[in-house]
Design a protein around this motif. Sequence first.
Motif, PDB file in Angstrom:
ATOM      1  N   ASP A  51     -29.627  60.032 122.081  1.00  0.00           N
ATOM      2  CA  ASP A  51     -30.193  61.214 121.032  1.00  0.00           C
ATOM      3  C   ASP A  51     -28.628  61.625 120.669  1.00  0.00           C
ATOM      4  N   MET A  52     -28.620  62.259 119.369  1.00  0.00           N
ATOM      5  CA  MET A  52     -27.290  62.767 118.763  1.00  0.00           C
ATOM      6  C   MET A  52     -27.559  64.138 118.233  1.00  0.00           C
ATOM      7  N   ILE A  53     -26.610  64.955 118.197  1.00  0.00           N
ATOM      8  CA  ILE A  53     -26.387  66.125 117.582  1.00  0.00           C
ATOM      9  C   ILE A  53     -24.966  66.069 116.708  1.00  0.00           C
ATOM     10  N   LYS A  54     -25.168  66.612 115.623  1.00  0.00           N
ATOM     11  CA  LYS A  54     -23.861  66.736 114.676  1.00  0.00           C
ATOM     12  C   LYS A  54     -23.691  68.118 114.355  1.00  0.00           C
ATOM     13  N   LEU A  55     -22.527  68.597 114.651  1.00  0.00           N
ATOM     14  CA  LEU A  55     -21.965  69.963 114.361  1.00  0.00           C
ATOM     15  C   LEU A  55     -20.752  70.216 113.651  1.00  0.00           C
ATOM     16  N   ARG A  56     -21.103  71.486 112.732  1.00  0.00           N
ATOM     17  CA  ARG A  56     -19.847  71.773 111.798  1.00  0.00           C
ATOM     18  C   ARG A  56     -19.265  72.891 112.124  1.00  0.00           C
ATOM     19  N   HIS A  57     -19.863  73.655 113.075  1.00  0.00           N
ATOM     20  CA  HIS A  57     -19.366  75.038 113.603  1.00  0.00           C
ATOM     21  C   HIS A  57     -19.675  75.141 114.908  1.00  0.00           C
ATOM     22  N   SER A  58     -18.886  76.391 115.619  1.00  0.00           N
ATOM     23  CA  SER A  58     -19.155  76.599 116.764  1.00  0.00           C
ATOM     24  C   SER A  58     -20.684  76.875 117.194  1.00  0.00           C
ATOM     25  N   SER A  80     -10.771  69.729 113.333  1.00  0.00           N
ATOM     26  CA  SER A  80     -10.564  70.758 114.373  1.00  0.00           C
ATOM     27  C   SER A  80     -10.371  70.399 115.755  1.00  0.00           C
ATOM     28  N   THR A  81      -9.743  71.077 116.679  1.00  0.00           N
ATOM     29  CA  THR A  81      -9.746  70.991 118.016  1.00  0.00           C
ATOM     30  C   THR A  81     -10.917  71.416 118.846  1.00  0.00           C
ATOM     31  N   ILE A  82     -11.792  70.819 119.335  1.00  0.00           N
ATOM     32  CA  ILE A  82     -12.886  71.005 119.953  1.00  0.00           C
ATOM     33  C   ILE A  82     -12.855  71.378 121.696  1.00  0.00           C
ATOM     34  N   HIS A  83     -13.342  72.656 121.973  1.00  0.00           N
ATOM     35  CA  HIS A  83     -13.432  73.146 122.992  1.00  0.00           C
ATOM     36  C   HIS A  83     -14.761  73.103 123.728  1.00  0.00           C
ATOM     37  N   LEU A  84     -15.133  72.224 124.648  1.00  0.00           N
ATOM     38  CA  LEU A  84     -16.443  72.173 125.219  1.00  0.00           C
ATOM     39  C   LEU A  84     -16.400  72.971 126.423  1.00  0.00           C
ATOM     40  N   TRP A  85     -17.133  73.867 126.556  1.00  0.00           N
ATOM     41  CA  TRP A  85     -17.494  74.740 127.532  1.00  0.00           C
ATOM     42  C   TRP A  85     -18.790  74.455 128.740  1.00  0.00           C
ATOM     43  N   SER A 117     -21.797  74.577 125.656  1.00  0.00           N
ATOM     44  CA  SER A 117     -21.403  75.216 124.352  1.00  0.00           C
ATOM     45  C   SER A 117     -20.018  74.561 123.879  1.00  0.00           C
ATOM     46  N   VAL A 118     -20.122  74.598 122.524  1.00  0.00           N
ATOM     47  CA  VAL A 118     -19.138  73.804 121.659  1.00  0.00           C
ATOM     48  C   VAL A 118     -18.402  74.975 120.709  1.00  0.00           C
ATOM     49  N   GLN A 119     -17.199  74.981 120.958  1.00  0.00           N
ATOM     50  CA  GLN A 119     -16.112  75.910 120.316  1.00  0.00           C
ATOM     51  C   GLN A 119     -15.455  75.097 119.430  1.00  0.00           C
ATOM     52  N   PHE A 120     -15.428  75.420 118.109  1.00  0.00           N
ATOM     53  CA  PHE A 120     -14.175  74.774 117.196  1.00  0.00           C
ATOM     54  C   PHE A 120     -13.120  75.850 116.915  1.00  0.00           C
ATOM     55  N   ASP A 121     -11.978  75.160 117.170  1.00  0.00           N
ATOM     56  CA  ASP A 121     -10.631  75.693 117.001  1.00  0.00           C
ATOM     57  C   ASP A 121     -10.469  77.078 117.871  1.00  0.00           C
ATOM     58  N   GLY A 122     -11.335  77.570 118.709  1.00  0.00           N
ATOM     59  CA  GLY A 122     -10.927  78.477 119.554  1.00  0.00           C
ATOM     60  C   GLY A 122      -9.942  78.600 120.486  1.00  0.00           C
ATOM     61  N   PRO A 123      -9.670  79.794 121.139  1.00  0.00           N
ATOM     62  CA  PRO A 123      -8.539  79.857 122.370  1.00  0.00           C
ATOM     63  C   PRO A 123      -8.861  78.875 123.369  1.00  0.00           C
ATOM     64  N   GLY A 124     -10.085  78.481 123.593  1.00  0.00           N
ATOM     65  CA  GLY A 124     -10.522  77.788 124.985  1.00  0.00           C
ATOM     66  C   GLY A 124     -10.564  78.762 126.098  1.00  0.00           C
ATOM     67  N   GLY A 125     -10.661  78.132 127.104  1.00  0.00           N
ATOM     68  CA  GLY A 125     -10.613  78.807 128.474  1.00  0.00           C
ATOM     69  C   GLY A 125      -9.950  78.299 129.650  1.00  0.00           C
ATOM     70  N   PRO A 126     -10.217  78.556 130.883  1.00  0.00           N
ATOM     71  CA  PRO A 126      -9.712  77.800 131.868  1.00  0.00           C
ATOM     72  C   PRO A 126     -10.141  76.230 131.937  1.00  0.00           C
ATOM     73  N   SER A 127      -9.194  75.502 132.027  1.00  0.00           N
ATOM     74  CA  SER A 127      -9.474  74.121 132.249  1.00  0.00           C
ATOM     75  C   SER A 127     -10.345  73.900 133.321  1.00  0.00           C
ATOM     76  N   CYS A 128     -11.463  72.698 132.930  1.00  0.00           N
ATOM     77  CA  CYS A 128     -12.530  72.430 134.041  1.00  0.00           C
ATOM     78  C   CYS A 128     -11.710  71.380 135.011  1.00  0.00           C
ATOM     79  N   GLY A 129     -10.680  71.224 134.960  1.00  0.00           N
ATOM     80  CA  GLY A 129      -9.832  70.338 136.159  1.00  0.00           C
ATOM     81  C   GLY A 129      -8.853  69.316 135.390  1.00  0.00           C
ATOM     82  N   THR A 130      -8.147  68.756 136.363  1.00  0.00           N
ATOM     83  CA  THR A 130      -7.350  67.630 136.012  1.00  0.00           C
ATOM     84  C   THR A 130      -8.032  66.318 135.819  1.00  0.00           C
ATOM     85  N   LEU A 131      -7.874  65.291 134.768  1.00  0.00           N
ATOM     86  CA  LEU A 131      -8.649  64.268 134.716  1.00  0.00           C
ATOM     87  C   LEU A 131      -8.147  63.121 135.814  1.00  0.00           C
TER      88      LEU A 131
END
Length: 136
Positions: A51-58, A80-85, A117-131
Amino acid sequence: MKRTERFLVGVIGAVAAMGLMPAPAAQAADGYDRCPVGYYCMFSGLDGTGDMIKLRHSTPDLAALGMDDRAKSDWNRTSSTIHLWSDASYFGCTSVISSGPTGKGNFFPSYRDFFSSVQFDGPGGPSCGTLPGAGD
């Protein structure tokens, strides 16, 4: 009927029959190629499958689109830079997806079926961890 007339009748009939034949169907895009330019896309399968979703906004809650904790791959075709929450309404931790050629691929195993949740160009938050492998 003369030989030339029969030939012309045959040629005209063949041309008319060719005009009635259906044109070959265009092949539908598959995998990552389903994601249109200008969108951020998430896929429920690896390598842009499922399945696919396509987004243009947060989007504060991916559950509304049926993709909460389901995405395994993505492609950022926006500028945009995308922040995945990790949680709905931009809570929890974030992972950053850049635009351009590096913004396409499978999520690391620990990030599959993880984001809400998906945020476009937001400030982001704490990292989910080191890759995995970073800093080794």
